[in-house]
Design a protein around this motif. Structure first.
Motif, PDB file in Angstrom:
ATOM      1  N   THR A  85      -3.851  12.495   2.769  1.00 26.65           N
ATOM      2  CA  THR A  85      -3.382  11.135   3.042  1.00 26.65           C
ATOM      3  C   THR A  85      -4.549  10.320   3.578  1.00 26.65           C
ATOM      4  O   THR A  85      -4.836  10.333   4.777  1.00 26.65           O
ATOM      5  CB  THR A  85      -2.225  11.156   4.047  1.00 26.65           C
ATOM      6  N   THR A  86      -5.264   9.619   2.702  1.00 24.96           N
ATOM      7  CA  THR A  86      -6.445   8.837   3.083  1.00 24.96           C
ATOM      8  C   THR A  86      -6.040   7.402   3.379  1.00 24.96           C
ATOM      9  O   THR A  86      -6.398   6.467   2.664  1.00 24.96           O
ATOM     10  CB  THR A  86      -7.485   8.891   1.961  1.00 24.96           C
ATOM     11  N   LEU A  87      -5.289   7.222   4.480  1.00 23.77           N
ATOM     12  CA  LEU A  87      -4.761   5.910   4.828  1.00 23.77           C
ATOM     13  C   LEU A  87      -5.871   4.900   5.050  1.00 23.77           C
ATOM     14  O   LEU A  87      -5.733   3.723   4.698  1.00 23.77           O
ATOM     15  CB  LEU A  87      -3.886   6.031   6.080  1.00 23.77           C
ATOM     16  N   ASP A  88      -6.988   5.324   5.626  1.00 18.80           N
ATOM     17  CA  ASP A  88      -8.084   4.400   5.913  1.00 18.80           C
ATOM     18  C   ASP A  88      -8.623   3.767   4.634  1.00 18.80           C
ATOM     19  O   ASP A  88      -8.946   2.569   4.607  1.00 18.80           O
ATOM     20  CB  ASP A  88      -9.206   5.114   6.671  1.00 18.80           C
ATOM     21  N   GLN A  89      -8.689   4.555   3.540  1.00 15.99           N
ATOM     22  CA  GLN A  89      -9.175   4.000   2.280  1.00 15.99           C
ATOM     23  C   GLN A  89      -8.183   2.994   1.698  1.00 15.99           C
ATOM     24  O   GLN A  89      -8.582   1.966   1.133  1.00 15.99           O
ATOM     25  CB  GLN A  89      -9.435   5.124   1.278  1.00 15.99           C
ATOM     26  N   GLY A  90      -6.890   3.299   1.821  1.00 16.03           N
ATOM     27  CA  GLY A  90      -5.880   2.356   1.345  1.00 16.03           C
ATOM     28  C   GLY A  90      -5.949   1.043   2.094  1.00 16.03           C
ATOM     29  O   GLY A  90      -5.859  -0.045   1.497  1.00 16.03           O
ATOM     30  N   VAL A 143       0.858  -1.185   0.000  1.00 14.22           N
ATOM     31  CA  VAL A 143       0.000   0.000   0.000  1.00 14.22           C
ATOM     32  C   VAL A 143       0.896   1.236   0.000  1.00 14.22           C
ATOM     33  O   VAL A 143       1.672   1.455   0.923  1.00 14.22           O
ATOM     34  CB  VAL A 143      -0.934   0.009   1.234  1.00 14.22           C
ATOM     35  N   MET A 144       0.786   2.057  -1.044  1.00  8.99           N
ATOM     36  CA  MET A 144       1.664   3.212  -1.228  1.00  8.99           C
ATOM     37  C   MET A 144       0.899   4.518  -1.047  1.00  8.99           C
ATOM     38  O   MET A 144      -0.215   4.676  -1.547  1.00  8.99           O
ATOM     39  CB  MET A 144       2.295   3.185  -2.629  1.00  8.99           C
ATOM     40  N   ASP A 145       1.516   5.448  -0.342  1.00  7.42           N
ATOM     41  CA  ASP A 145       0.986   6.797  -0.173  1.00  7.42           C
ATOM     42  C   ASP A 145       1.411   7.647  -1.375  1.00  7.42           C
ATOM     43  O   ASP A 145       2.596   7.885  -1.590  1.00  7.42           O
ATOM     44  CB  ASP A 145       1.540   7.390   1.128  1.00  7.42           C
ATOM     45  N   VAL A 146       0.415   8.072  -2.194  1.00  6.50           N
ATOM     46  CA  VAL A 146       0.727   8.912  -3.351  1.00  6.50           C
ATOM     47  C   VAL A 146       0.029  10.267  -3.228  1.00  6.50           C
ATOM     48  O   VAL A 146      -0.275  10.920  -4.222  1.00  6.50           O
ATOM     49  CB  VAL A 146       0.340   8.226  -4.685  1.00  6.50           C
ATOM     50  N   SER A 147      -0.226  10.692  -1.985  1.00  2.00           N
ATOM     51  CA  SER A 147      -0.819  12.008  -1.773  1.00  2.00           C
ATOM     52  C   SER A 147       0.202  13.092  -2.114  1.00  2.00           C
ATOM     53  O   SER A 147       1.402  12.823  -2.245  1.00  2.00           O
ATOM     54  CB  SER A 147      -1.282  12.147  -0.322  1.00  2.00           C
ATOM     55  N   ASP A 205       5.286 -15.762  -3.749  1.00  3.34           N
ATOM     56  CA  ASP A 205       4.123 -15.047  -3.237  1.00  3.34           C
ATOM     57  C   ASP A 205       3.285 -14.471  -4.369  1.00  3.34           C
ATOM     58  O   ASP A 205       3.746 -14.324  -5.499  1.00  3.34           O
ATOM     59  CB  ASP A 205       4.553 -13.897  -2.320  1.00  3.34           C
ATOM     60  N   HIS A 206       2.058 -14.148  -4.027  1.00  6.14           N
ATOM     61  CA  HIS A 206       1.199 -13.356  -4.902  1.00  6.14           C
ATOM     62  C   HIS A 206       1.153 -11.950  -4.314  1.00  6.14           C
ATOM     63  O   HIS A 206       0.877 -11.779  -3.126  1.00  6.14           O
ATOM     64  CB  HIS A 206      -0.211 -13.938  -4.984  1.00  6.14           C
ATOM     65  N   ALA A 207       1.431 -10.956  -5.120  1.00  8.46           N
ATOM     66  CA  ALA A 207       1.515  -9.582  -4.631  1.00  8.46           C
ATOM     67  C   ALA A 207       0.595  -8.675  -5.431  1.00  8.46           C
ATOM     68  O   ALA A 207       0.420  -8.848  -6.640  1.00  8.46           O
ATOM     69  CB  ALA A 207       2.950  -9.059  -4.693  1.00  8.46           C
ATOM     70  N   GLY A 208       0.020  -7.709  -4.731  1.00  6.98           N
ATOM     71  CA  GLY A 208      -0.769  -6.667  -5.366  1.00  6.98           C
ATOM     72  C   GLY A 208      -0.321  -5.317  -4.831  1.00  6.98           C
ATOM     73  O   GLY A 208       0.365  -5.241  -3.808  1.00  6.98           O
ATOM     74  N   VAL A 209      -0.700  -4.257  -5.504  1.00  7.60           N
ATOM     75  CA  VAL A 209      -0.284  -2.911  -5.097  1.00  7.60           C
ATOM     76  C   VAL A 209      -1.509  -1.995  -5.082  1.00  7.60           C
ATOM     77  O   VAL A 209      -2.292  -1.981  -6.036  1.00  7.60           O
ATOM     78  CB  VAL A 209       0.793  -2.326  -6.032  1.00  7.60           C
ATOM     79  N   VAL A 210      -1.652  -1.258  -3.990  1.00 15.11           N
ATOM     80  CA  VAL A 210      -2.733  -0.292  -3.820  1.00 15.11           C
ATOM     81  C   VAL A 210      -2.109   1.071  -3.580  1.00 15.11           C
ATOM     82  O   VAL A 210      -1.070   1.182  -2.917  1.00 15.11           O
ATOM     83  CB  VAL A 210      -3.632  -0.697  -2.629  1.00 15.11           C
ATOM     84  N   ALA A 211      -2.716   2.112  -4.096  1.00 11.92           N
ATOM     85  CA  ALA A 211      -2.265   3.485  -3.841  1.00 11.92           C
ATOM     86  C   ALA A 211      -3.393   4.268  -3.193  1.00 11.92           C
ATOM     87  O   ALA A 211      -4.569   4.034  -3.482  1.00 11.92           O
ATOM     88  CB  ALA A 211      -1.826   4.158  -5.136  1.00 11.92           C
ATOM     89  N   PHE A 212      -3.047   5.191  -2.291  1.00  8.14           N
ATOM     90  CA  PHE A 212      -4.050   6.052  -1.682  1.00  8.14           C
ATOM     91  C   PHE A 212      -3.540   7.482  -1.654  1.00  8.14           C
ATOM     92  O   PHE A 212      -2.349   7.748  -1.548  1.00  8.14           O
ATOM     93  CB  PHE A 212      -4.429   5.571  -0.274  1.00  8.14           C
ATOM     94  N   GLY A 213      -4.473   8.407  -1.740  1.00  7.74           N
ATOM     95  CA  GLY A 213      -4.196   9.840  -1.800  1.00  7.74           C
ATOM     96  C   GLY A 213      -5.396  10.438  -2.500  1.00  7.74           C
ATOM     97  O   GLY A 213      -5.553  10.270  -3.714  1.00  7.74           O
ATOM     98  N   GLY A 214      -6.322  11.039  -1.751  1.00  9.04           N
ATOM     99  CA  GLY A 214      -7.639  11.247  -2.322  1.00  9.04           C
ATOM    100  C   GLY A 214      -8.329   9.899  -2.282  1.00  9.04           C
ATOM    101  O   GLY A 214      -8.362   9.225  -1.259  1.00  9.04           O
ATOM    102  N   ASP A 215      -8.863   9.417  -3.396  1.00 10.20           N
ATOM    103  CA  ASP A 215      -9.475   8.096  -3.455  1.00 10.20           C
ATOM    104  C   ASP A 215      -8.396   7.030  -3.588  1.00 10.20           C
ATOM    105  O   ASP A 215      -7.434   7.187  -4.345  1.00 10.20           O
ATOM    106  CB  ASP A 215     -10.430   8.001  -4.648  1.00 10.20           C
ATOM    107  N   ALA A 216      -8.578   5.912  -2.856  1.00  8.03           N
ATOM    108  CA  ALA A 216      -7.669   4.775  -3.009  1.00  8.03           C
ATOM    109  C   ALA A 216      -8.032   4.003  -4.276  1.00  8.03           C
ATOM    110  O   ALA A 216      -9.197   3.962  -4.685  1.00  8.03           O
ATOM    111  CB  ALA A 216      -7.756   3.864  -1.791  1.00  8.03           C
TER     112      ALA A 216
END
Length: 811
Positions: A457-462, A375-379, A414-425
């Motif tokens: 920084t919408t960490l909760d959505q991420g 989970v990456m912060d892109v705010s 492993d199986h990996a995925g990537v999520v970004a958050f900043g505004g809408d996740a």
């Protein structure tokens, strides 16, 4: 426009060390010389030149806001859109144009949907593409590839999803074109529907003889029914499937309710099985192939594949290994079946024979599958501060850490995925297996092009989106969060609630805070990690960081010998390969050879502990499979029973490749959809002479003994070239009905979003918000230092000259 300028940074910082000897020599000269002012000025001039050689620069950060962002609406009016209300599409286009008068509307129609091509055609960079479409791209560039390319120039794609006003259903048959006589073949009957429910009668025929008939109630968008059939005569056959809606069920288009598949049945190919004993493997090979049984490698002429059953390395002389290498490299197949005298128990390690195989004969290290979400912060805050003396942003550092993790060998299984958050996740990438190098590179490229998407920084959505991605995970679950740690109080409370819920679901969390320099202060971000018993670490550029996902430190235990064997469940590991596609595998084995897949090999079947059982790769022009359990006599009888025996035949069929004998004229051509041309490949020792429709075909030689030609077949039906059948079905545009179910995942992977018909206003607002972007520019600062050095030097020269003139006047 807001401008922020960083401190001075250097491209070649090591050049600055040259100032040290300048200072040392200058101090010495100051002590010895009477002209101290001259020495001091020369020291400063030299220092300024050295600083200029170190290439100083600053980074300016511009925040640019465009009140009228560039929007291009692509209005899909192709045939597949007939089941939607066309007035809805017109309203959507009008609404977007009213809110943004500079937007452009581009439409296309016909029996093709080149959506990927249209995106690349209209993407101009730093703009927005809105798709009013079902997003079923069926011609030209792949949709995901096109959006990926466009995103690199900061073009974002959005979709306005519509609800069909009419239901439509289509049918398709998937399966092998060339099959072997006497072998059971599985054909998949795929029924797609645009609505939510359809009742129909399914009728499947082989050469006009009904082989399956059933009434079906379908509530799924896509349903696949597997139909087995064994052909007992050679030559061309036609498999047809038809759906007939029941009870007055709605079906807008009937043209796509019938599908035909031309199948070519060939004689059993010749294989050589080298074995010393009777076994389940031997029974299957002798039943399904033209098998020759031997205890040693012999004449291989006209042989399509060699199957080695449990051979010591000492039983394979150097001459036989060379023969096998040439045989496989020339385009044939090899299947190496394990046992108590092969692989790790047969002396294969680092041998010439092992070089042909897709595995190494030493224990593999696998500790079970982990599903990991990064989970990456892109705010915007990730660009507000530059890491000291590095010339990179917090976001750049996050990207580097994420790429480092993806490359880490500890994550390969492993199986990996990537999520970004900043505004809408949003999802950058869904869960993908990191074992495949191409998958890893694509994921890394996707991460590299990410730009800030929001103001806060919408960490909760991420966290919520990561939780959703792991909802159906069967393995261990980890979430790795990377942020600069700047979270507001209200976001903290929401994030704590989500993280607590994730903890209750046994999701292990790892919080990484990227900082400019070590402070020892743990803020709200670290406090949040502590509250949910997550690991927490601060990291500064350019350090990397290790994440412990509960992998044990001890080396893997050796495979127990057969007499002490345990029980190991086996399952399909990779469903996207010919061998395992549509394979339903269940059962246990009591032993296996402990091997490790080589780089480039595909692990297809594995035990519950991840130990490879079936691996495959290409060697030269041929195919090689490692079957690292036995022939069914001791360890793996369950793999050869009726339900699982398809694995054996699929493995040998893949190794064989084209089962047809390489004599006479061999024709190969796929079935096509209406409107496509049929591309035909012909293998022949002489220039083939074939006629179609009463006219000779023009041949083009593309390789030795290989020719190609192209035919426009016209109407739907089954056509024959010599005795080889080619089916022409309805247009491809009619196959995929309704909204593309994968569209949301693809669009979100590159920063876009899918909206419904009533959310067009929200779309316009989001476009305007995302048009506020931050641009970083590097400004070269060498010139001021060079000018300062030159000015100081000229002042010193002029000063000396003035003093000389004054002295001469006094004299």
């Amino acid at each position: 426009m807001v401008v922020d300028v960083t401190d001075i940074l250097f491209v070649n910082k090591q050049v600055l060390y040259a100032i040290i000897p300048v200072v040392v020599v200058g101090i010495y000269c100051l002590m010895k010389s009477q002209k101290k002012l001259l020495v001091l000025s020369r020291m400063i001039v030299a220092a300024l030149i050295i600083i200029a050689l170190a290439s100083p620069y600053t980074i300016t950060t511009h925040t640019i806001s465009d009140p009228h962002p560039s929007i291009t609406v692509i209005n899909d009016q192709s045939s597949s859109m007939d089941i939607f209300n066309k007035s809805t599409a017109d309203k959507v286009c009008d609404t977007i144009h009213e809110r943004n008068p500079t937007s452009q509307i581009r439409s296309f129609l016909g029996d093709q949907s080149p959506i990927g091509d249209k995106i690349l055609q209209y993407a101009r960079g730093n703009d927005h593409i809105v798709l009013v479409s079902d997003v079923n791209s069926n011609y030209g560039r792949e949709l995901a590839d096109a959006i990926s390319v466009a995103s690199r120039s900061n073009t974002t794609a959005y979709v306005v999803a519509q609800t069909p006003t009419r239901n439509d259903a289509s049918i398709e048959i998937v399966g092998s074109k060339t099959v072997i006589i006497g072998n059971k073949n599985i054909f998949g009957i795929v029924v797609r529907e645009a609505g939510t429910h359809l009742s129909y009668e399914l009728l499947v025929k082989v050469d006009d003889e009904v082989v399956y008939q059933s009434e079906i109630d379908q509530s799924e968008r896509i349903k696949v029914r597997k139909i087995p059939h064994t052909f007992d005569t050679l030559g061309s056959h036609v498999v047809s499937a038809e759906i007939m809606p029941k009870g007055g069920g709605s079906d807008y288009r009937s043209a796509n309710n019938v599908f035909k598949k031309a199948v070519y049945v060939v004689p059993k190919p010749k294989v050589l099985l080298i074995t010393d004993e009777e076994s389940n493997l031997r029974d299957i090979v002798c039943d399904q192939y033209d098998a020759r049984i031997s205890t040693y490698l012999s004449e291989l002429k006209d042989t399509k594949a060699v199957i080695l059953d449990n051979r010591y390395l000492d039983s394979l002389p150097a001459g036989e290994i060379t023969m096998l290498r040439d045989f496989v490299g020339g385009g044939c197949g090899l299947v190496m079946v394990g046992g108590d005298q092969s692989y790790d128990r047969g002396g294969y390690l680092d041998s010439e024979f092992e070089k042909i195989l897709p595995v190494k004969s030493y224990p593999s290290e696998y500790y079970g599958r982990n599903d990991v979400v990064i989970v990456m912060d892109v705010s915007d805050s990730t660009l507000s501060d530059i890491i000291v003396d590095s010339g990179v942003t917090f976001l750049d550092y996050e990207k580097a850490l994420a790429i480092h993790m993806i490359d880490d060998k500890e994550f390969r299984d492993d199986h990996a995925g990537v999520v970004a958050f900043g505004g809408d996740a949003y999802i950058i990438s869904g869960l993908v297996c990191l074992e495949n190098e191409q998958t890893r590179e694509l994921l890394k490229d996707t991460i590299r092009v990410k730009t800030p998407q929001g103001q806060s920084t919408t960490l909760d959505q991420g966290l919520s989106l990561a939780e959703e991605m792991l909802a159906n995970s069967a393995g261990a679950k980890d979430v790795i969060l990377m942020s600069d740690g700047r979270i507001d109080e209200d976001i903290y409370e929401n994030s704590l609630a989500v993280a607590t819920r994730m903890k209750s679901k046994n999701i292990k969390m790892h919080f990484i805070q990227v900082i400019s320099s070590p402070t020892g202060v743990i803020g709200a971000y670290g406090k949040l990690a502590h509250e949910v018993d997550a690991s927490y670490a601060q990291t500064t550029y350019p350090k990397s960081i290790n994440i412990n996902t509960d992998q044990p430190d001890a080396p893997p235990a050796p495979t127990p010998p057969p007499e002490d064997a345990g029980t190991y469940a086996v399952s399909v590991f990779d469903t996207n390969h010919f061998i395992t596609r549509d394979l339903e595998l269940s059962g246990t084995i009591t032993g296996y050879n402990d091997v490790t897949p080589k780089l480039g090999a595909k692990k297809l079947v594995a035990t519950g502990d991840g130990k490879p059982v079936v691996c495959a790769w290409r060697y030269g022009l041929g195919r090689v499979v490692s079957w690292s359990t036995d022939n069914g006599n001791q360890w793996s009888s369950a793999l050869y029973n009726e339900n699982n025996s398809q694995l054996t035949s699929s493995t040998i069929n893949w190794a064989i490749g084209d089962p047809r004998p390489e004599v006479g004229v061999v024709i190969e051509a796929d079935d096509i959809f209406f409107g496509e041309s049929s591309h035909i490949t012909i293998t022949s020792d002489t220039i083939p002479s074939l006629n179609f429709g009463g006219s000779p075909l023009d041949m083009a030689r593309i390789a030795e003994n290989t020719y190609t030609t192209e035919i426009d077949l016209g109407e739907q039906g089954v056509y024959y070239l010599s005795d080889y059948g080619i089916a022409v079905n309805y247009p491809l545009e009619y196959r995929d009905v309704g909204m593309n179910p994968d569209a949301e995942k693809i669009i979100q992977s590159y920063g876009g979003k899918v909206y419904n018909e009533s959310e067009v206003g929200m779309l316009c607002n989001d476009v305007r918000r995302k048009s506020v972007r931050t641009v970083c520019e590097r400004l070269d600062q060498k010139i001021p230092f060079i000018l300062a050095a030159l000015a100081l030097f000229l002042l010193e020269v002029i000063g000396r000259r003035v003093r000389e003139i004054m002295r001469n006047k006094d004299e």
